[in-house]
Scaffold this motif. Structure first.
Motif, PDB file in Angstrom:
ATOM      1  N   SER A 132       1.846 -42.602 -57.136  1.00  0.00           N
ATOM      2  CA  SER A 132       2.236 -43.998 -58.727  1.00  0.00           C
ATOM      3  C   SER A 132       4.054 -42.915 -58.660  1.00  0.00           C
ATOM      4  CB  SER A 132       1.553 -44.082 -59.804  1.00  0.00           C
ATOM      5  OG  SER A 132       1.154 -42.040 -60.236  1.00  0.00           O
ATOM      6  N   LEU A 133       3.894 -44.499 -59.565  1.00  0.00           N
ATOM      7  CA  LEU A 133       5.638 -43.493 -59.609  1.00  0.00           C
ATOM      8  C   LEU A 133       6.065 -42.706 -61.043  1.00  0.00           C
ATOM      9  CD1 LEU A 133       8.931 -44.773 -59.907  1.00  0.00           C
ATOM     10  CD2 LEU A 133       8.278 -46.488 -61.593  1.00  0.00           C
ATOM     11  N   HIS A 134       4.715 -43.011 -61.724  1.00  0.00           N
ATOM     12  CA  HIS A 134       4.813 -41.920 -62.549  1.00  0.00           C
ATOM     13  C   HIS A 134       4.882 -40.245 -62.255  1.00  0.00           C
ATOM     14  CE1 HIS A 134       2.942 -39.673 -66.212  1.00  0.00           C
ATOM     15  NE2 HIS A 134       2.678 -38.846 -65.605  1.00  0.00           N
ATOM     16  N   ASP A 135       3.968 -40.268 -60.578  1.00  0.00           N
ATOM     17  CA  ASP A 135       3.587 -38.849 -60.074  1.00  0.00           C
ATOM     18  C   ASP A 135       5.115 -38.541 -59.682  1.00  0.00           C
ATOM     19  OD1 ASP A 135       1.986 -39.055 -60.485  1.00  0.00           O
ATOM     20  OD2 ASP A 135       0.544 -39.762 -58.606  1.00  0.00           O
ATOM     21  N   PHE A 136       6.257 -39.603 -59.069  1.00  0.00           N
ATOM     22  CA  PHE A 136       7.525 -38.961 -58.637  1.00  0.00           C
ATOM     23  C   PHE A 136       8.514 -38.874 -59.381  1.00  0.00           C
ATOM     24  CE2 PHE A 136      11.720 -40.464 -57.575  1.00  0.00           C
ATOM     25  CZ  PHE A 136      11.502 -39.703 -56.739  1.00  0.00           C
ATOM     26  N   CYS A 137       8.312 -39.706 -60.575  1.00  0.00           N
ATOM     27  CA  CYS A 137       9.648 -39.337 -61.795  1.00  0.00           C
ATOM     28  C   CYS A 137       8.993 -37.781 -62.772  1.00  0.00           C
ATOM     29  CB  CYS A 137       8.763 -40.388 -63.400  1.00  0.00           C
ATOM     30  SG  CYS A 137       9.721 -41.607 -62.630  1.00  0.00           S
ATOM     31  N   THR A 138       7.825 -37.621 -62.502  1.00  0.00           N
ATOM     32  CA  THR A 138       7.338 -36.036 -63.031  1.00  0.00           C
ATOM     33  C   THR A 138       7.764 -35.035 -62.593  1.00  0.00           C
ATOM     34  OG1 THR A 138       5.379 -37.072 -64.354  1.00  0.00           O
ATOM     35  CG2 THR A 138       5.729 -34.842 -63.899  1.00  0.00           C
ATOM     36  N   LEU A 139       7.835 -34.919 -61.303  1.00  0.00           N
ATOM     37  CA  LEU A 139       8.440 -34.312 -59.930  1.00  0.00           C
ATOM     38  C   LEU A 139       9.801 -34.499 -59.967  1.00  0.00           C
ATOM     39  CD1 LEU A 139       7.680 -32.108 -57.661  1.00  0.00           C
ATOM     40  CD2 LEU A 139       7.804 -34.538 -56.041  1.00  0.00           C
ATOM     41  N   PHE A 140      10.179 -35.421 -60.225  1.00  0.00           N
ATOM     42  CA  PHE A 140      12.280 -35.398 -59.745  1.00  0.00           C
ATOM     43  C   PHE A 140      11.996 -34.741 -60.941  1.00  0.00           C
ATOM     44  CE2 PHE A 140      15.279 -38.274 -60.157  1.00  0.00           C
ATOM     45  CZ  PHE A 140      16.500 -36.837 -59.483  1.00  0.00           C
ATOM     46  N   ASN A 141      11.610 -35.164 -62.125  1.00  0.00           N
ATOM     47  CA  ASN A 141      12.484 -34.481 -63.579  1.00  0.00           C
ATOM     48  C   ASN A 141      12.488 -33.047 -63.818  1.00  0.00           C
ATOM     49  OD1 ASN A 141      13.027 -37.390 -64.488  1.00  0.00           O
ATOM     50  ND2 ASN A 141      10.768 -37.094 -65.650  1.00  0.00           N
ATOM     51  N   ASN A 142      11.002 -32.515 -63.206  1.00  0.00           N
ATOM     52  CA  ASN A 142      10.981 -30.892 -63.331  1.00  0.00           C
ATOM     53  C   ASN A 142      12.019 -29.937 -62.281  1.00  0.00           C
ATOM     54  OD1 ASN A 142       8.737 -31.019 -65.310  1.00  0.00           O
ATOM     55  ND2 ASN A 142       7.338 -31.229 -62.853  1.00  0.00           N
ATOM     56  N   ARG A 143      12.327 -30.778 -61.411  1.00  0.00           N
ATOM     57  CA  ARG A 143      13.176 -31.074 -60.537  1.00  0.00           C
ATOM     58  C   ARG A 143      14.452 -30.289 -60.872  1.00  0.00           C
ATOM     59  NH1 ARG A 143      11.920 -26.795 -58.283  1.00  0.00           N
ATOM     60  NH2 ARG A 143      13.915 -26.909 -57.413  1.00  0.00           N
ATOM     61  N   ILE A 144      15.560 -31.459 -61.356  1.00  0.00           N
ATOM     62  CA  ILE A 144      16.557 -31.394 -62.526  1.00  0.00           C
ATOM     63  C   ILE A 144      16.511 -31.181 -63.949  1.00  0.00           C
ATOM     64  CG2 ILE A 144      17.059 -34.060 -61.251  1.00  0.00           C
ATOM     65  CD1 ILE A 144      16.829 -35.154 -63.506  1.00  0.00           C
ATOM     66  N   ASN A 145      15.204 -30.813 -64.267  1.00  0.00           N
ATOM     67  CA  ASN A 145      15.097 -30.347 -65.343  1.00  0.00           C
ATOM     68  C   ASN A 145      15.176 -31.075 -66.722  1.00  0.00           C
ATOM     69  OD1 ASN A 145      13.912 -27.836 -66.606  1.00  0.00           O
ATOM     70  ND2 ASN A 145      16.535 -26.783 -67.048  1.00  0.00           N
ATOM     71  N   ALA A 146      15.002 -32.352 -66.352  1.00  0.00           N
ATOM     72  CA  ALA A 146      15.012 -33.700 -67.471  1.00  0.00           C
ATOM     73  C   ALA A 146      13.748 -33.451 -68.318  1.00  0.00           C
ATOM     74  CB  ALA A 146      15.528 -34.806 -67.021  1.00  0.00           C
TER      75      ALA A 146
END
Length: 561
Positions: A133-147
């Motif tokens: 889902s979009l939520h899964d991607f956003c969570t992963l992406f936010n962790n990688r950029i530390n957002a």
């Protein structure tokens, strides 16, 4: 926070320290006890405020001091590819870099090897967690950029005593708006890193150009497919498909903005050939804005050297040549072969096992193609047709069989894309693209002499089997007369079913026409009976007109019994 902060924290929460703190503040203990449950919420507010106000600096520090990337157990024979990728990353960014190649060819290993401990790097491994889902991607992406300020609201929902649908919906819906905020934060951090790099270069210091890498970008295409076919109802299918397509297009548009328009950072995408041809080539906004870095299989000499070093002379030179002849330079197949031989298996048995996997898959694809052709021509009891098969399979069995024969007949196992499209598929681009996207056939961009020394020395797009071992399987199937007869017979049977169905459809239409004419004739006859009792003089003209209509009905091509 510094110098034993955890011990200080434990001491603070001890009962004795609370009493000492109360005495120090000259406040009775019972007066400060109600404030203790508010400590987690106060900490959350402080953390969220700090993360939001300093989000760009936090992301910039994540870029400047990235975590080490996991390295593969063995990285072999990629000196040329490493040099090409490093040169592309050192050049000024103006196009999206796409590392593409067959499945299991070592794309992720190459990217991780080049980007490991590289300053100004954001590495997003899309296989590190399931993305549905979009939520899964956003969570992963936010962790990688530390957002973390965007993920913080899910933590609050964990702490608050909220149950039911509201808690589930609030925790699990990071939306496209949140993704836009994440991309905006990363864009500001990239601009800051770019400005800092320019200042340091004026002082004679070299700083790497920022790089944002999305490893295994095709995972998002799997997300699109899953949303299309796994959803329970039509509404969810439409919503999920739009969400996934919007995610892919948003990321690609952002990559164009960072590289082409701003020129502030490289955007590196690794994907399989199937994703490159099915998604990237069809995205109009990427025309002329991508640079493909093809990663092929190991050359035969490198493949032999790998087996010799891996097996330490456990097999003879002839067995090494036999293995490379059937497995080519596909690194994963070579590694599996070496491990099986080390475990005590014989070379012919291991080769036969690896090739038989592709042979069974090709037979299954051919059988499903014939079955789909039959299903497309039939209607079930509810009147539904096999349109889903037609959408998923725009190719015919004879087309795939012809392509397999042409690929098996070449020494290199490769045929120019346009030649195969016209000779085997009659110019049907969708049919060939569907087989490549399904990983039945392979596709890559390469110099002609690398694949076929007899051809003209110019670069172009080539079609291969999905793997060298799949080419060996295709050659076995093509040489088998029983398989060839079965494919031809099955195709004739499917064609006969289609013709029979078309004849049945034509008969149904004829029958409907006969029924309509019969009803019209009965109406005329009823009118004739109606006027039998009327005076002939007053109805002479009407009677003549009705008789003429009835005669014309009888003289039509379709006879009425």
């Amino acid at each position: 926070h510094q110098g034993g902060g955890s011990r200080t924290l434990q001491g603070f929460w001890s009962w004795k320290s609370l009493k000492n703190a109360a005495k120090l503040l000259k406040v009775q203990l019972w007066k400060i006890m109600p404030l203790i449950p508010m400590a987690p919420f106060a900490g959350y507010v402080i953390f969220y405020t700090y993360s939001d106000l300093n989000k760009v600096n936090i992301c910039l520090r994540m870029m400047q001091y990235p975590d080490p990337l996991p390295q593969p157990d063995s990285f072999f024979g990629r000196a040329a590819e490493v040099k090409v990728l490093q040169s592309a990353l050192e050049a000024e960014p103006h196009r999206i870099l796409v590392v593409t190649g067959p499945s299991d060819s070592g794309k992720s290993s190459l990217v991780a090897h080049v980007l490991n401990k590289r300053q100004n790097t954001i590495f997003v491994d899309l296989r590190s967690r399931p993305i549905t889902s979009l939520h899964d991607f956003c969570t992963l992406f936010n962790n990688r950029i530390n957002a973390q300020f965007l993920n913080a609201r899910t933590w609050l929902m964990d702490w608050l005593p909220i149950q039911g649908t509201f808690k589930y919906a609030t925790r699990n819906r990071l939306s496209m708006v949140d993704l836009q905020r994440s991309l905006a934060t990363l864009t500001d951090a990239i601009k800051a890193a770019h400005a800092q790099r320019l200042r340091l270069e004026q002082q004679g210091l070299h700083v790497p150009i920022p790089v944002v890498c999305f490893d295994e970008f095709g995972t998002l295409l799997d997300f699109v497919k899953e949303q299309k076919f796994v959803a329970e109802d039509t509404l969810k299918v439409v919503e999920g498909t739009k969400e996934a397509e919007e995610l892919v297009q948003t990321l690609l548009s952002w990559a164009v903005h960072i590289t082409k328009e701003l020129g502030a950072a490289h955007v590196l995408i690794s994907s399989s050939d199937s994703f490159a041809i099915s998604k990237i080539h069809q995205f109009k906004g990427l025309q002329g804005r991508t640079k493909f870095l093809p990663i092929g299989d190991l050359p035969p000499a490198e493949a032999k050297r790998f087996l010799n070093e891996r097996l330490h002379g456990k097999i003879s030179a002839d067995e090494v040549n036999f293995a490379v002849e059937n497995l080519g330079g596909r690194f994963l197949d070579l590694l599996s072969f070496a491990n099986e031989v080390k475990a005590g298996s014989s070379t012919p048995d291991v080769i036969d096992t690896l090739v038989s996997l592709h042979r069974e898959r090709l037979l299954q694809v051919l059988a499903n193609g014939v079955a789909s052709a039959k299903d497309d021509s039939k209607e079930d009891e509810a009147g539904e047709t096999g349109d889903e098969h037609a959408d998923a399979r725009p190719w015919e069995t004879t087309q795939l069989w012809t392509a397999m024969k042409q690929l098996a007949a070449t020494d290199s196992g490769a045929v120019p894309y346009n030649d195969l499209k016209h000779s085997a598929f009659g110019g049907n681009k969708d049919a060939l693209t569907s087989l490549i996207a399904s990983d039945v056939l392979g596709w890559r961009y390469a110099l002609t002499p690398d694949l076929d020394p007899k051809a003209a020395p110019k670069p172009g797009y080539w079609v291969t089997m999905d793997a060298p071992s799949a080419l060996a399987a295709a050659r076995q199937l093509v040489a088998d007369d029983d398989i060839a007869s079965w494919v031809q017979g099955a195709e004739k049977a499917a064609s006969a079913v289609v013709e029979e169905t078309s004849e049945e459809d034509e008969w149904d239409q004829t029958f409907k026409k006969k029924q309509a004419l019969m009803e019209e004739a009965q109406s005329v006859l009823g009118t004739l009976k109606l006027i039998e009792n009327l005076p002939v003089k007053s109805t002479k003209d009407l009677y003549a007109d009705i008789v003429q209509q009835y005669t014309s009905l009888l003289s039509r091509d379709l006879a009425i019994s």
